[in-house]
Design a protein around this motif. Structure first.
Motif, PDB file in Angstrom:
ATOM      1  N   LEU A   1      -5.106 -13.945   5.706  1.00 52.38           N
ATOM      2  CA  LEU A   1      -3.879 -13.819   5.148  1.00 52.38           C
ATOM      3  C   LEU A   1      -2.991 -15.011   5.932  1.00 52.38           C
ATOM      4  N   ILE A   2      -3.127 -14.961   7.350  1.00 57.34           N
ATOM      5  CA  ILE A   2      -2.195 -15.853   8.247  1.00 57.34           C
ATOM      6  C   ILE A   2      -2.551 -17.349   7.541  1.00 57.34           C
ATOM      7  N   ALA A   3      -3.820 -17.659   7.405  1.00 60.96           N
ATOM      8  CA  ALA A   3      -4.157 -18.916   6.983  1.00 60.96           C
ATOM      9  C   ALA A   3      -3.329 -19.240   5.718  1.00 60.96           C
ATOM     10  N   GLN A   4      -3.724 -18.098   4.858  1.00 59.34           N
ATOM     11  CA  GLN A   4      -2.827 -18.568   3.570  1.00 59.34           C
ATOM     12  C   GLN A   4      -1.390 -18.669   3.569  1.00 59.34           C
ATOM     13  N   LEU A   5      -0.845 -18.009   4.342  1.00 59.22           N
ATOM     14  CA  LEU A   5       0.741 -18.091   4.826  1.00 59.22           C
ATOM     15  C   LEU A   5       0.872 -19.409   5.494  1.00 59.22           C
TER      16      LEU A   5
END
Length: 174
Positions: free
Chosen positions: A42-46
């Protein structure tokens, strides 16, 4: 000494674990690992979405958990005194420039210089700038001056907030 004690305690705990308890521990650890993996994804997508929009995660209010803990503990003791800002004028004659991707760039910080030179990019003073880039020099200096004024004014705002609360000198914006 503490390492030996830890090893002894681990061996003692391992002997007490039955197969059922061990299975439960492994399931719990796998569950935690899966949650952490989802958070990382999720952090990578953000990060990708923020970069696509031209923002950094810090600009959007995201901070590492260690940063948040430090910030929370410092708020309890009062705000730390900020550094009193000093406006640094940009003297055209003392600036350094470099050419990257066919465009003249202004060297913003001297800490960049070594990294640029390691990449094979030549950093030159104003007097040695190629004549074909002469028209870009004034524009780069003007942009740097505008940015310096904005940075100074932002620091003055922070300083003045602190100064008003703590009886310090109130500074003027430029």
């Amino acid at each position: 000494m503490s390492l030996l004690i830890d090893k002894r305690e681990l061996k003692k705990a391992a002997k007490e674990l039955t197969l059922v308890k061990l299975t439960e521990v492994i399931e719990t650890l796998n569950g935690v690992l899966a949650e952490r993996q989802q958070e990382v994804e999720l952090i990578a997508q953000l990060e990708q979405m923020a970069k696509a929009q031209g923002y950094t995660l810090e600009q959007l209010g995201y901070k590492q958990s260690s940063d948040v803990v430090v910030a929370d503990s410092s708020e309890g003791s009062g705000r730390k005194r900020p550094v009193k800002p000093k406006f640094k004028t940009i003297n055209k004659g003392s600036q350094f420039f470099y050419v990257e991707n066919g465009q003249l760039q202004l060297l913003r910080t001297h800490t960049m210089k070594k990294g640029l030179q390691q990449r094979g990019i030549q950093v030159v003073p104003l007097a040695k700038v190629d004549k074909k880039f002469a028209k870009d020099i004034d524009k780069l200096i003007a942009e740097a001056t505008v940015q310096a004024v904005e940075n100074f004014n932002a620091k003055v705002t922070i300083w003045n907030e602190w100064a008003a609360a703590n009886g310090g000198e109130i500074l003027e914006k430029r």
